[in-house]
Write a protein that holds these residues in place. Structure first.
Motif, short mmCIF file in Angstrom:
data_model
loop_
_atom_site.label_atom_id
_atom_site.label_comp_id
_atom_site.label_asym_id
_atom_site.label_seq_id
_atom_site.Cartn_x
_atom_site.Cartn_y
_atom_site.Cartn_z
N ASN A 118 13.92 4.21 -4.81
CA ASN A 118 12.93 5.26 -4.50
C ASN A 118 11.63 4.68 -3.97
O ASN A 118 10.97 5.28 -3.13
N ARG A 119 11.25 3.50 -4.45
CA ARG A 119 10.04 2.87 -3.94
C ARG A 119 10.15 2.45 -2.49
O ARG A 119 9.14 2.29 -1.80
N SER A 120 11.36 2.25 -2.01
CA SER A 120 11.53 1.86 -0.61
C SER A 120 11.03 2.93 0.34
O SER A 120 10.78 2.66 1.53
N GLY A 121 10.87 4.17 -0.15
CA GLY A 121 10.33 5.22 0.68
C GLY A 121 8.88 5.00 1.09
O GLY A 121 8.40 5.63 2.04
N TYR A 122 8.16 4.09 0.41
CA TYR A 122 6.78 3.78 0.78
C TYR A 122 6.71 2.83 1.98
O TYR A 122 5.64 2.70 2.59
N LEU A 123 7.78 2.17 2.31
CA LEU A 123 7.77 1.15 3.35
C LEU A 123 8.36 1.67 4.65
O LEU A 123 9.13 2.64 4.65
N PRO A 124 8.06 1.01 5.78
CA PRO A 124 8.56 1.47 7.07
C PRO A 124 10.02 1.12 7.27
O PRO A 124 10.60 0.31 6.54
N THR A 125 10.57 1.71 8.33
CA THR A 125 11.95 1.43 8.74
C THR A 125 11.93 0.90 10.16
O THR A 125 11.31 1.50 11.05
N LEU A 126 12.58 -0.24 10.37
CA LEU A 126 12.64 -0.87 11.68
C LEU A 126 14.09 -0.91 12.12
O LEU A 126 14.96 -1.39 11.38
#
Length: 451
Positions: free
Chosen positions: A283-291
């Motif tokens: 769920n914390r990965s939602g704070y980071l961008p997607t490349l």
């Protein structure tokens, strides 16, 4: 009851006993092997493990790129009449209408599109870890199903063994009662007793016959119950092993000391705790961008028909190659990610509390199981001694009865006391063994010992 009827009943019951004695032995190891291979619940549990194994594969994690192929074709035909109202030619005549018949247009296209996510905030990575833990949890759940099935199997198996031993005891009792009839009849012929002794013996034969028939009915029904557990024909005939061995106390204490490392319920709470920990990270990965990267290779062909003003054309694009990159960063999603992270942290705390609760309950259950086992083992030892006492009493009563020093009622009471002692010993033996198996399950050793 007439003498001939008693004799016919006795022969029938003895004949039934001979049929049972010719049955094939189903050993404990064979029963366990059959259950592991055929039991419905175990087979379903194994399928669930296989599903979890498929889910933890790299094919289900999103680490691999996606490749999509597209192709299309379009055909268009037009019949048109174009009018030029009010328009005149250079010589002053009206401009003639233009008619286009069978104006055909065709379009063809094909392409390959590739997409690959280079970075997604480590969501895929932690989800992959989570799926591995989920697989291990499914293995523990399957193990729990197998353990419960083994307990069910042996509860039925030992019930068959108990009824088998009871059948032997009751058959011997019936044989003794039948011999009493003969003795009473001979004594009556020589005037040594009254008709009452014959009647008492006949009543005892009737009661013993009914008890034996009832036990055989229970035995047949219980064998069908075991066939259901083993998933085989209900009419399968067999006999079981009545030998029971108990594990030494020192070895049981070693198992109890290692229970926290082997108890399946505790191990499942630890796996659930690990899964919840990965849920937080996912769920914390939602704070980071997607490349991501994307690419496409395509081919196009457009064939257009001639019109009133333009000639027809063929436009072919044989090499269409596109390569691109995308960066997506959800700077604010309305607070959804924050809520999910908070809830996953609460779920983790709840799982910690559940783990403490399960650990306390398991510790209590092990202590209770050990106390029950020791109590039943002591009862079994007492019943063994009680059988010896009643056996001696019965032998002395038999001698006294044959000498005419005690009545048939007193002899019958000694016989009943011995019969009760033997059946109570059988019950205590298998109750103690089942208590031992329940203790082994709680310590996580049920599948690691010889039955």
């Amino acid at each position: 009851m007439k003498k001939i009827e008693l004799l016919a009943l006795f022969i029938f019951l003895m004949g039934q006993g001979m049929v049972f004695s010719q049955e094939k032995l189903l050993s404990k190891d064979e029963a366990v092997s059959m259950a592991l291979e055929n039991n419905f619940g175990i087979r379903v549990a194994k399928n669930q493990v296989e599903i979890a194994e498929n889910n933890k594969s790299v094919l289900n994690t999103g680490f691999l790129p996606t490749l999509t192929g597209n192709a299309g074709a379009t055909y268009q035909r037009d019949d048109n009449t174009i009018e030029f109202p009010g328009q005149i030619n250079a010589d002053g005549s009206p401009r003639a209408d233009v008619q286009i018949y069978k104006a055909e247009a065709q379009r063809y296209n094909s392409s390959l599109n590739a997409n690959y996510v280079l970075f997604d905030g480590l969501g895929r990575f932690y989800n992959y870890k989570r799926l591995k833990e989920q697989y291990q949890l499914s293995e523990l759940q399957a193990r729990e199903t197998i353990e419960n099935t083994m307990l069910q199997l042996f509860s039925v198996y030992f019930e068959i063994a108990r009824l088998t031993e009871n059948e032997n005891v009751l058959r011997e009792a019936l044989e003794i009662s039948t011999q009493r009839i003969k003795r009473a009849e001979y004594a009556f012929e020589y005037g040594q007793n009254t008709k009452l002794d014959i009647l008492n013996a006949q009543v005892d034969v009737t009661n013993d016959s009914i008890n034996l028939l009832s036990t055989r009915l229970q035995l047949a029904n219980t064998k069908r119950d075991l066939n259901v557990v083993l998933n085989r024909s209900l009419n399968e005939s067999f006999k079981v092993d009545t030998l029971v061995n108990f594990i030494p106390r020192l070895q049981l204490e070693e198992y109890m000391a290692q229970a926290k490392l082997n108890n399946v319920a505790l191990l499942q709470t630890e796996k659930n705790l690990a899964i919840n920990a990965y849920d937080i990270k996912v769920n914390r990965s939602g704070y980071l961008p997607t490349l991501g990267l994307n690419g496409a290779y395509g081919w196009n062909l457009n064939q257009s028909a001639a019109s009133a003003f333009f000639p027809g054309t063929n436009n072919e694009n044989t090499r269409n190659f596109v390569l691109g990159a995308s960066l997506t960063w959800n700077l604010f999603d309305g607070g959804g990610t924050t809520v999910r992270v908070k809830n996953s942290k609460i779920a983790y705390e709840n799982q910690e509390l559940l783990k403490e609760q399960v650990a306390l309950e398991v510790d209590r259950d092990i202590k209770n199981a050990m106390a029950i086992y020791e109590n039943r083992l002591n009862v079994f030892e007492i019943q063994e001694q009680n059988v010896i006492t009643n056996q001696n009493n019965f032998e002395r009563s038999k001698e006294q009865f044959q000498l005419g020093r005690i009545t048939s009622i007193e002899f019958r009471q000694a016989q009943i006391n011995l019969l009760n002692a033997l059946t109570n010993k059988n019950l205590a033996k298998y109750d103690a063994k089942l208590a031992e198996l329940q203790l082994l399950q709680l310590t996580g050793q049920l599948l690691n010992v010889d039955f």
